[in-house]
Design a protein around this motif. Structure first.
Motif, PDB file in Angstrom:
ATOM      1  N   GLU B 293     -43.905 -26.297   4.406  1.00 27.86           N
ATOM      2  CA  GLU B 293     -42.728 -25.456   4.166  1.00 27.86           C
ATOM      3  C   GLU B 293     -41.674 -25.570   5.269  1.00 27.86           C
ATOM      4  O   GLU B 293     -40.744 -24.764   5.316  1.00 27.86           O
ATOM      5  N   ASN B 295     -38.455 -26.192   7.038  1.00 27.47           N
ATOM      6  CA  ASN B 295     -37.160 -26.155   6.354  1.00 27.47           C
ATOM      7  C   ASN B 295     -36.192 -27.189   6.934  1.00 27.47           C
ATOM      8  O   ASN B 295     -35.218 -26.846   7.594  1.00 27.47           O
ATOM      9  N   ASP B 388     -49.916 -21.454  -1.982  1.00 22.02           N
ATOM     10  CA  ASP B 388     -49.082 -20.651  -1.077  1.00 22.02           C
ATOM     11  C   ASP B 388     -50.000 -19.881  -0.124  1.00 22.02           C
ATOM     12  O   ASP B 388     -50.122 -18.671  -0.201  1.00 22.02           O
ATOM     13  N   GLU B 391     -47.410 -18.586   5.676  1.00 24.15           N
ATOM     14  CA  GLU B 391     -45.967 -18.764   5.900  1.00 24.15           C
ATOM     15  C   GLU B 391     -45.727 -19.086   7.371  1.00 24.15           C
ATOM     16  O   GLU B 391     -46.485 -18.649   8.248  1.00 24.15           O
TER      17      GLU B 391
END
Lengths: 287, 413
Positions: B293, B295, B388, B391
């Protein structure tokens, strides 16, 4: 070093030791009955673990998972004895060993083909999750369960061997094979059932270990060496020697962690050397 | 009378022609031969584990490396790129042998490999002797420390960067957590991160209550956990990796201890997270060299391509394969050359927008200076998709302080 820590490690050692004992108990039944070191025992442990995992995953019942782990490992064990080991009993020892090595490799590859190379985890059933306060420490419920369940299973098998007709046949098969056969007992069927019982116990130990170690394709190999060490400490040919030997291995591994954690696993092997130096036939073995 | 044939199928005249041609080619001055070489194929190597139980790990490196080459249609500076893959069986001696073989038989000049540092470190000498560029995937600090070499670069973050990033996050997120207990893998990798745990703990004023080393491949952690929990730490730092870390996390989970948080600064990747249950992952603080993830435009494009082909997010292995080859290709473009010394000179001190964000390479050590990531395991109800798992909650890139580096110079070309 506090007394609390020693007590905690002792409890942990008993739980882990009972699991070792259960695993090695099946191995010593097979060794006693067929007089062969079952090098596929780790693979039966892994098969039991994976079958238990899948059944638990699909049905949500850990108990059904344990039962499936036992039954499938026992059936696979009986098939291997019936169509493989049994045919080679009259052959040289080397052929039996090679067959069992081959079976271990084959079962490991079957596991990889069916379940893949990546591992997996399952939590214990809800009422076995978390810890209980023992006054001196918080102790995982699941480790207490492993201690109790292993003790109950070993007791049940003891009852089967010592108090039933089938058990009497097994004992007779171990002590005097030719005489047992001469009395009209089907020794081949006895060997097959005995091998199945040993393999089933390995599968059950694998199922019990799932919430603790998860499932991985190599888990059988990891456990096999410890099971052999436990059988050697207990005494080759002695069925029950595996029980105190498993406890010794677990307790030594756990207590040594207090002083020298990096030596904890290697100390199981040191314990084996010490026992063999003191009693070359092992704890309950006969010369 | 016919011409006498030679046993190999060519006659004496053919042999003389070939022999004369070979002699002539050897007599051609070197610059002309070099110009001829510039028109051939450029061979890139991936030497990693492709057989056995952990074969999947090698395949992941190859997947990432292949995407980097596909992005350029297997061409660089007008020349075709050939990908050579070999199996090192996860063994250092085999890895070194395979690297020698692909240099000799396939003319490989650039290679990446196994993320096991012991295998990668065994290949350092070969790369240096044969003067080929190794972009190592392993995380041992020796790549850019005691065994640094002009021909070896290290892709993963330095252990100091990793520990600093993770412990900075812990200090910020859990300000009352001051007491740590460590369980460490008893080999080079574990000792390296323990060393930097001690360095960073001192910098940040953390108290290390104790440490226990465990052998590689340990499957029984309850005895270490019992001891660690008895010390009542705020944080249990797992300085171990892979299956060992997973087993430790599983067994810690059975203890049901809420007062101690588990932090694993360099332990498990996204492809290993799926091996834990959501309850075991929930709240775990993990350090990551790569997380899908991230960015950045480069990473988003990479993940999209990877997911389309493989249907599962990439992790460390695939990312290292991709980013090492992509970086070498960028350096070739900037150098306008595919010659190893030119590429090395360009990579030393190079700055570019990489997969992980802004990236440079330390010219003095060949350490890739890049961000390191902290991720936190999500609660089952927070997961938006089956993969998922966590994070990204923090990023850091503090480089290793110079006084801790043991590189005595990279040596000549």
């Amino acid at each position: 070093m506090s007394l609390n820590l020693v007590c905690m490690q002792l409890l942990n050692g008993i739980a882990v030791g009972m699991l070792y004992a259960l695993m090695a108990f099946g191995l010593s039944i097979i060794k006693g009955l067929l007089n062969i070191p079952n090098f596929a025992h780790g693979a039966f442990y892994a098969v039991g673990a994976f079958v238990c995992f899948s059944a638990y995953e699909r049905t949500g019942s850990f108990w059904l998972g344990l039962l499936c782990g036992f039954v499938v490992s026992a059936i696979v064990g009986m098939a291997i004895e019936k169509f493989g080991v049994g045919k080679l009993l009259a052959s040289a020892y080397l052929f039996q060993l090679l067959l069992l090595f081959g079976v271990a490799l084959m079962l490991e590859q079957v596991i990889i083909l069916v379940w893949g190379t990546t591992g997996n985890s399952k939590s214990p059933p809800e009422f076995l999750q978390g810890a209980v306060d023992l006054g001196i420490t918080l102790y995982p419920r699941y480790l207490l369960f492993i201690t109790a369940a292993s003790a109950a299973i070993i007791t049940a098998v003891w009852f089967l061997i010592e108090k039933t007709k089938f058990g009497a046949y097994i004992r007779a098969g171990i002590d005097k094979k030719e005489m047992t056969q001469a009395l009209g007992i089907d020794i081949d069927a006895l060997f097959t059932l005995g091998f199945g019982l040993g393999a089933g116990l390995a599968g059950l130990a694998g199922g019990l270990a799932v919430p603790l170690v998860g499932v991985t394709a190599t888990m059988g190999t990891d456990m096999l060496s410890i099971a052999f060490v436990v059988v050697v400490i207990g005494g080759l040919g002695s069925i029950y020697g595996a029980i105190p030997a498993g406890l010794i291995a677990g307790i030594v591994q756990s207590l040594v962690t207090i002083w020298a954690a990096e030596l904890s696993t290697v100390m199981i092997y040191v314990a084996m050397l010490a026992v063999l130096t003191w009693r070359p036939q092992g704890l309950l073995g006969e010369r | 009378m016919g011409t006498k044939r030679w046993s190999g199928g060519c006659d004496r005249r053919d042999f003389l022609k070939v022999g004369a041609g070979a002699a002539l080619s050897l007599a051609v001055p070197l610059p002309i031969r070099s110009a001829q070489a510039q028109t051939g194929t450029v061979a890139f190597g991936v030497v990693t584990q492709n057989t056995g139980t952990y074969a999947y790990a090698g395949e992941l490196v190859v997947r990432g490396a292949t995407i980097a080459l596909e992005e350029r249609n297997f061409e660089i500076l007008g020349r075709k790129i050939k990908l050579v893959v070999r199996d090192d069986e996860g063994k250092p001696a085999v890895g070194a042998r395979r690297v020698s073989e692909i240099i000799a038989s396939e003319n490989v000049k650039f290679f990446t490999g196994n993320y096991s540092s012991t295998v990668g470190l065994a290949e350092v000498e070969v790369a240096s002797k044969e003067k080929v560029l190794q972009y190592a995937a392993g995380g041992a600090e020796d790549f850019t420390g005691a065994r640094c070499s002009r021909y070896t670069f290290m892709w993963s973050a330095h252990a100091y960067t990793a520990m600093r990033t993770v412990l900075d996050y812990v200090a910020k997120e859990l300000p009352n957590a001051k007491k740590f207990y460590t369980i460490t893998a008893d080999y080079a990798f574990g000792h390296a991160i323990l060393k930097y745990t001690r360095v960073v703990a001192q910098e940040k004023g953390f108290q290390l209550l104790g440490n226990d080393n465990h052998p590689l491949g340990e499957r029984q952690f309850t005895q270490y956990l019992t001891k660690a929990i008895a010390a009542k730490p705020d944080i249990l730092l797992l300085l171990t990796g892979g299956a060992d870390a997973e087993t430790a996390i599983r067994q810690f989970h059975t203890f049901g201890v809420k007062a101690t948080r588990v932090v694993a600064p360099w332990a498990i990747e996204v492809d290993e997270m799926k091996e834990l249950t959501p309850e075991m992952r929930n709240g775990l603080i993990l350090g990551e060299n790569y997380y899908h993830e991230i960015n950045t435009p480069v990473n988003k494009a990479f993940v999209e391509r990877y997911l389309k082909k493989h249907n599962f997010p990439p992790a460390y292995a695939a990312a290292s394969g991709y980013d090492t080859f992509r970086t070498i290709l960028i350096a070739m473009e900037r150098a306008k050359s595919v010659e190893v010394p030119d590429v090395i000179r360009t990579m030393e001190g190079m700055r570019w927008d990489g997969l992980l964000g802004e990236t440079t390479i330390d010219a003095a050590t060949h350490q890739t200076l890049r961000p390191y990531f902290v991720v936190k395991g999500k609660a089952p109800e927070q997961m938006k998709s089956p993969t998922d798992y966590a994070e990204i909650v923090s990023t850091g890139s503090t480089p290793q302080p110079k006084q801790h580096n043991e590189c005595k110079g990279l040596g000549p070309f």
